[in-house]
Design a protein around this motif. Structure first.
Motif, short mmCIF file in Angstrom:
data_model
loop_
_atom_site.label_atom_id
_atom_site.label_comp_id
_atom_site.label_asym_id
_atom_site.label_seq_id
_atom_site.Cartn_x
_atom_site.Cartn_y
_atom_site.Cartn_z
N VAL A 1 1.28 6.26 -7.27
CA VAL A 1 0.37 7.15 -7.61
C VAL A 1 0.72 9.08 -7.18
CG1 VAL A 1 -2.00 8.35 -6.39
CG2 VAL A 1 -1.88 5.66 -7.30
N THR B 1 2.09 1.37 -3.66
CA THR B 1 1.83 2.22 -4.53
C THR B 1 0.79 3.38 -4.12
OG1 THR B 1 0.08 0.28 -4.47
CG2 THR B 1 -1.04 1.93 -5.02
N ALA C 1 0.52 -0.97 -0.27
CA ALA C 1 -0.32 -0.09 -0.26
C ALA C 1 0.59 1.32 0.08
CB ALA C 1 -1.05 -0.32 1.24
N GLY D 1 -3.41 2.52 -0.25
CA GLY D 1 -2.34 3.76 -0.59
C GLY D 1 -2.80 4.77 -0.88
N VAL D 2 -4.37 4.98 -1.64
CA VAL D 2 -5.48 5.89 -1.58
C VAL D 2 -5.09 7.23 -0.52
CG1 VAL D 2 -7.52 7.23 -2.33
CG2 VAL D 2 -6.21 5.25 -3.59
N GLY E 1 -8.53 -5.54 -1.61
CA GLY E 1 -8.39 -4.41 -1.78
C GLY E 1 -8.02 -3.82 -0.36
N THR E 2 -7.48 -4.16 0.29
CA THR E 2 -7.01 -3.49 1.89
C THR E 2 -5.70 -2.48 0.71
OG1 THR E 2 -7.54 -4.83 3.35
CG2 THR E 2 -5.54 -3.35 3.33
N LEU E 3 -5.33 -3.21 -0.32
CA LEU E 3 -3.95 -2.44 -0.78
C LEU E 3 -4.22 -0.86 -1.66
CD1 LEU E 3 -0.85 -3.79 -2.38
CD2 LEU E 3 -2.45 -2.49 -3.71
N PHE E 4 -4.94 -0.38 -2.18
CA PHE E 4 -5.84 0.27 -2.94
C PHE E 4 -6.23 1.45 -2.15
CE2 PHE E 4 -5.71 -3.53 -5.51
CZ PHE E 4 -5.11 -2.84 -6.52
N VAL E 5 -6.77 0.73 -1.29
CA VAL E 5 -7.34 1.53 -0.04
C VAL E 5 -6.89 2.60 0.57
CG1 VAL E 5 -9.29 1.97 1.81
CG2 VAL E 5 -9.87 0.88 0.05
#
Length: 265
Positions: free
Chosen positions: A102, A98, A95, A184-185, A178-182
């Protein structure tokens, strides 16, 4: 089995327990940060696997209800359990990486790459920075001992060789993605917001002063504002990792429910 007898390395099923629990530890080492780094020699990783298996075998033996048998299903189950334990920490580091990727895109630094010392591959500079930052924080917070504790606890929750729900466990592991993207954002949000505000300001400036070459101003301004926002965001990221065990426990509880079959119903 009695707990006292279970500590005897010569009780029935001891060899099978050693092999299967070694498979569980090997599954963890496949993805766990630092343990899976390619810069660590393969012989060192194999030696560490053997040492950890021998040291943790008493905990596995003490939790046995029946002597385990070697089978393809048992090997897959043990690998999945260990993989989930290592994946929980790997997702936190992923994360952070990522978020760096980003931020690099938002700032216009996506083309800047350097050698990642952990994997010895070329990677975006900001992604490598945030990944090393997260790995260093977790090492300082003894994430390796937390994972070893999770392995010992997993032996009590899921005794070696005991049947588990492979479908539910695989589903739970996939849902962890999904934890990775949440996260990361969340980590990249300050930089995204700062760069977006800067772009809006440049758009207004471009309409107000058409003779100004906005493109020549936008690139260095985005990088400058993005780097300042990144410096401001790093302490917040560090505070999150100070309490990372709560997030990790939540992920492991979710995987445990999946392996128990609660998610497959």
């Amino acid at each position: 089995m009695q707990s006292v007898a279970a500590l005897d390395p010569f009780v029935p099923g001891s060899a099978a327990t050693l092999v299967l629990f070694g498979t569980r530890i090997g599954g963890m080492m496949l993805v766990a940060p630092a343990f899976s780094a390619t810069m660590v020699p393969r012989t060192v990783r194999v030696g560490l696997l053997v040492v950890l298996t021998v040291l943790l075998q008493p905990a596995a033996l003490a939790s046995l209800r029946v002597a385990p048998t070697l089978s393809a299903t048992a090997f897959v189950s043990e690998t999945l359990i260990g993989f989930a334990i290592g994946l929980g920490v790997a997702l936190l580091v992923g994360a952070a990486e990522t978020a760096g990727d980003v931020m690099a895109v938002q700032m216009g630094l996506s083309g800047a790459s350097l050698l990642d010392p952990l994997d010895t591959t070329q990677a975006p500079a900001l992604g490598t920075l945030t990944r090393l930052f997260a790995t260093t924080l977790l090492l300082s917070l003894n994430f390796h001992t937390v994972m070893l504790g999770a392995l010992a606890d997993s032996a009590a929750r899921f005794p070696v060789g005991a049947p588990v729900s492979l479908q539910g466990g695989a589903l739970a592991v996939l849902q962890l993605g999904g934890t990775l993207f949440v996260l990361g954002v969340r980590f990249a949000a300050p930089v995204i917001a700062a760069v977006m505000i800067a772009n809006v300001a440049l758009a207004v400036l471009g309409r107000a002063a058409p003779q100004l070459n906005v493109l020549t101003v936008a690139f260095p301004l985005q990088i400058t504002i993005g780097l300042f926002a990144l410096l401001a965001a790093l302490p917040a990221m560090a505070r999150f990792f100070e309490g990372w065990t709560g997030t990790y426990d939540g992920m492991m509880t979710h995987v445990a429910r999946g392996l128990s079959g609660a998610l497959a119903k």
